[in-house]
Design a protein around this motif. Structure first.
Motif, PDB file in Angstrom:
ATOM      1  N   PRO A 180       0.804  -1.236   0.000  1.00 38.56           N
ATOM      2  CA  PRO A 180       0.000   0.000   0.000  1.00 38.56           C
ATOM      3  C   PRO A 180       0.831   1.276   0.000  1.00 38.56           C
ATOM      4  CG  PRO A 180      -0.999  -1.601   1.471  1.00 38.56           C
ATOM      5  CD  PRO A 180       0.285  -2.214   0.984  1.00 38.56           C
ATOM      6  N   ARG A 181       2.007   1.262   0.633  1.00 34.45           N
ATOM      7  CA  ARG A 181       2.853   2.462   0.606  1.00 34.45           C
ATOM      8  C   ARG A 181       3.289   2.786  -0.817  1.00 34.45           C
ATOM      9  NH1 ARG A 181       5.150   0.181   5.244  1.00 34.45           N
ATOM     10  NH2 ARG A 181       6.842  -0.661   3.981  1.00 34.45           N
ATOM     11  N   VAL A 182       3.639   1.761  -1.587  1.00 39.08           N
ATOM     12  CA  VAL A 182       4.043   1.970  -2.981  1.00 39.08           C
ATOM     13  C   VAL A 182       2.864   2.510  -3.791  1.00 39.08           C
ATOM     14  CG1 VAL A 182       4.896   0.849  -5.070  1.00 39.08           C
ATOM     15  CG2 VAL A 182       5.781   0.160  -2.832  1.00 39.08           C
ATOM     16  N   ILE A 183       1.694   1.948  -3.559  1.00 40.06           N
ATOM     17  CA  ILE A 183       0.487   2.445  -4.235  1.00 40.06           C
ATOM     18  C   ILE A 183       0.267   3.909  -3.897  1.00 40.06           C
ATOM     19  CG2 ILE A 183      -2.020   2.183  -4.393  1.00 40.06           C
ATOM     20  CD1 ILE A 183      -1.594  -0.820  -3.758  1.00 40.06           C
ATOM     21  N   GLY A 184       0.470   4.259  -2.636  1.00 38.76           N
ATOM     22  CA  GLY A 184       0.316   5.655  -2.219  1.00 38.76           C
ATOM     23  C   GLY A 184       1.326   6.572  -2.867  1.00 38.76           C
ATOM     24  N   TRP A 185       2.591   6.127  -2.943  1.00 37.12           N
ATOM     25  CA  TRP A 185       3.627   6.958  -3.565  1.00 37.12           C
ATOM     26  C   TRP A 185       3.320   7.218  -5.044  1.00 37.12           C
ATOM     27  CZ3 TRP A 185       7.871   3.338  -1.214  1.00 37.12           C
ATOM     28  CH2 TRP A 185       8.014   3.640   0.158  1.00 37.12           C
TER      29      TRP A 185
ATOM     30  N   PHE B 225      -8.302   8.865  -8.992  1.00 34.99           N
ATOM     31  CA  PHE B 225      -8.874   9.915  -8.149  1.00 34.99           C
ATOM     32  C   PHE B 225      -9.107   9.406  -6.741  1.00 34.99           C
ATOM     33  CE2 PHE B 225     -13.079  11.226  -6.452  1.00 34.99           C
ATOM     34  CZ  PHE B 225     -12.724  12.487  -5.991  1.00 34.99           C
ATOM     35  N   VAL B 226      -9.708   8.221  -6.623  1.00 38.41           N
ATOM     36  CA  VAL B 226      -9.994   7.661  -5.300  1.00 38.41           C
ATOM     37  C   VAL B 226      -8.698   7.396  -4.533  1.00 38.41           C
ATOM     38  CG1 VAL B 226     -10.874   5.612  -4.104  1.00 38.41           C
ATOM     39  CG2 VAL B 226     -12.225   6.680  -5.898  1.00 38.41           C
ATOM     40  N   ILE B 227      -7.698   6.839  -5.206  1.00 36.15           N
ATOM     41  CA  ILE B 227      -6.431   6.533  -4.530  1.00 36.15           C
ATOM     42  C   ILE B 227      -5.720   7.817  -4.114  1.00 36.15           C
ATOM     43  CG2 ILE B 227      -4.186   5.413  -4.758  1.00 36.15           C
ATOM     44  CD1 ILE B 227      -5.482   3.522  -6.792  1.00 36.15           C
ATOM     45  N   ALA B 228      -5.679   8.811  -5.010  1.00 33.86           N
ATOM     46  CA  ALA B 228      -5.034  10.086  -4.673  1.00 33.86           C
ATOM     47  C   ALA B 228      -5.772  10.781  -3.537  1.00 33.86           C
ATOM     48  CB  ALA B 228      -4.977  10.981  -5.915  1.00 33.86           C
TER      49      ALA B 228
ATOM     50  N   GLU C  78      -4.830  -0.104   7.573  1.00 33.50           N
ATOM     51  CA  GLU C  78      -4.044   0.793   6.732  1.00 33.50           C
ATOM     52  C   GLU C  78      -4.963   1.888   6.193  1.00 33.50           C
ATOM     53  OE1 GLU C  78      -1.594   2.751   4.357  1.00 33.50           O
ATOM     54  OE2 GLU C  78      -3.344   1.827   3.454  1.00 33.50           O
ATOM     55  N   PRO C  79      -4.676   3.165   6.482  1.00 30.59           N
ATOM     56  CA  PRO C  79      -5.628   4.229   6.148  1.00 30.59           C
ATOM     57  C   PRO C  79      -5.931   4.370   4.657  1.00 30.59           C
ATOM     58  CG  PRO C  79      -3.536   5.154   6.903  1.00 30.59           C
ATOM     59  CD  PRO C  79      -3.500   3.688   7.193  1.00 30.59           C
ATOM     60  N   LEU C  80      -4.905   4.258   3.802  1.00 32.86           N
ATOM     61  CA  LEU C  80      -5.158   4.367   2.364  1.00 32.86           C
ATOM     62  C   LEU C  80      -6.086   3.248   1.905  1.00 32.86           C
ATOM     63  CD1 LEU C  80      -4.684   5.487  -0.474  1.00 32.86           C
ATOM     64  CD2 LEU C  80      -2.633   4.033  -0.610  1.00 32.86           C
TER      65      LEU C  80
END
Length: 410
Positions: free
Chosen positions: A69-74, A127-130, A327-329
């Motif tokens: 998930p951190r990579v997805i967030g980055w 959009f949802v992920i950002a 995980e918040p994201l």
């Protein structure tokens, strides 16, 4: 590395709500392909094409199981920026139609040779992920004016999609934003104020459209709306009130869809009879926007309710994943994805049965379309990714609130 891969595989195979999401998604996609087989005489080869799209979509889903998930967030902001850039590219006037494929007057597809790519589908997911990445550690949205940045997140892609013009695709962003903000702890009174203003604007527009006669020389009380948008509103209202004066004109598609759905009765006509029936009626966009009418004609009201049940299972399992993950994201993204699926399903089914005007929005996982199916399964893959992650401890507190004074509870 081998041990890490084996551990990841074990996590993926653990029982979790993500598997329910996958089963519901595959069942809906299978119903969609069978429904497309029913309209083969109108659109030859459509079901085989969708089967190929499904293989690509499932492969993309598997890829989405891998990144942390951190990579997805980055990657959230860069991928959202790429989606915005592609939406702008669609609107550049000198780009030839061999690259940008217009359909029904909408510049919404890029020809990639292997498929027609629709950037608006990518924009919804990114959009949802950002948005989730932006909100994961913030409290600013707890104030009324703190809602402005999230709404600007939404406004940029929505305006670019409306200019194409593609009103239908733009309608999924608002519900996704609303449910993500609720999940992130935004105050309901602020959100209800914004929603109330939105409903008021819609009501005023509908009233002004009904006041406009359409006669040359008479005043136009809603000049900012295109003529076909006004016609869809008035024709839907006429049809709902029993006025069939426009069934050969503006109400043609909606009346055909309602007739085919109603003719299916309780158990439907079955494959062969339904195929003959639909070929005779020549329902426009039967493989795409109006696929729900095909479903109900083939499998009847029971089939229509079964499909609704699968959507409820899909959406409910996504919300269950959101509730289970720390995980918040992941939590916010799952809620946002559920909002997208819910909004599109409600709007598409509503316009098919005549309670909403025609907007040109697809029925996710069921309607024909490579980009739609691809990004639907990308969302499913991300949900399964988040569902399979073990809880992490000693992590930074996220957006949780105790509901009393905006203080963090965890």
């Amino acid at each position: 590395m081998i041990e890490a891969a084996a551990a990841r595989l074990r996590d993926l195979l653990r029982p979790n709500f993500g598997w329910i999401t996958l089963v519901a998604a595959i069942a809906l996609a299978a119903m969609g392909i069978m429904a497309q087989e029913t309209v083969e005489t109108l659109e030859p080869g459509i079901s085989n094409s969708q089967k190929r799209n499904l293989v690509v979509a499932l492969a993309a889903m598997v890829v989405m199981l891998i990144p942390h998930p951190r990579v997805i967030g980055w990657l959230a902001y860069p991928m959202f920026g790429l989606a915005i850039a592609l939406l702008i590219f669609l609107l550049i006037p000198f780009v030839p139609e061999s690259i940008v494929r217009p359909r029904n007057g909408t510049r919404g597809w890029i020809d990639l040779k292997v498929m027609d790519f629709q950037p608006s589908e990518m924009a919804k997911v990114t959009f949802v992920i950002a948005l989730g990445w932006y909100l994961r550690y913030r409290e600013s949205h707890r104030s009324f004016w703190g809602l402005v940045p999230p709404f600007l997140f939404m406004l940029v892609p929505v305006m670019l999609i409306i200019v194409q013009p593609d009103l239908g695709q733009s309608l999924a962003f608002g519900p996704a934003l609303l449910v993500v903000l609720i999940a992130a702890g935004a105050k309901l009174r602020h959100l209800f104020s914004v929603v109330g203003m939105g409903v008021m604007v819609i009501a005023i527009n509908v009233t002004l459209v009904l006041m406009t006669s359409g006669v040359p020389g008479e005043p136009d009380y809603a000049p900012w709306l295109k003529s076909y948008q006004k016609s869809r509103i008035t024709s839907m209202i006429k049809l709902a009130s029993g006025d069939y004066s426009e069934v050969q004109d503006e109400s043609y598609q909606q009346h055909k869809a309602m007739t085919l759905a109603g003719a299916g009765g309780t158990q439907g006509y079955g494959g062969e009879r339904s195929e003959t029936f639909i070929e005779f009626y020549k329902l426009p966009e039967a493989h795409n926007d109006m696929i729900y009418a095909v479903v109900v004609n083939r499998w009847g009201m029971l089939g229509g309710f079964a499909m609704m049940g699968l959507y409820l299972l899909l959406i409910g399992s996504m919300l269950a994943v959101a509730a289970a993950t720390k995980e918040p994201l992941g939590r916010l993204a799952c809620v946002g994805f559920a909002g997208i699926f819910l909004a599109q399903a409600v709007i598409n089914i509503g316009m098919t049965v005549g309670v909403l005007p025609i907007t040109g929005i697809t029925l996710p996982l069921v309607s024909y379309g490579g980009s739609s199916l691809l990004f639907s399964f990308i969302m499913v893959g991300l949900v399964m990714n988040f569902a399979s992650r073990r809880a992490t401890y000693m992590s930074r507190p996220s957006f949780e609130f105790d509901g009393r004074a905006g203080r963090r509870s965890g």
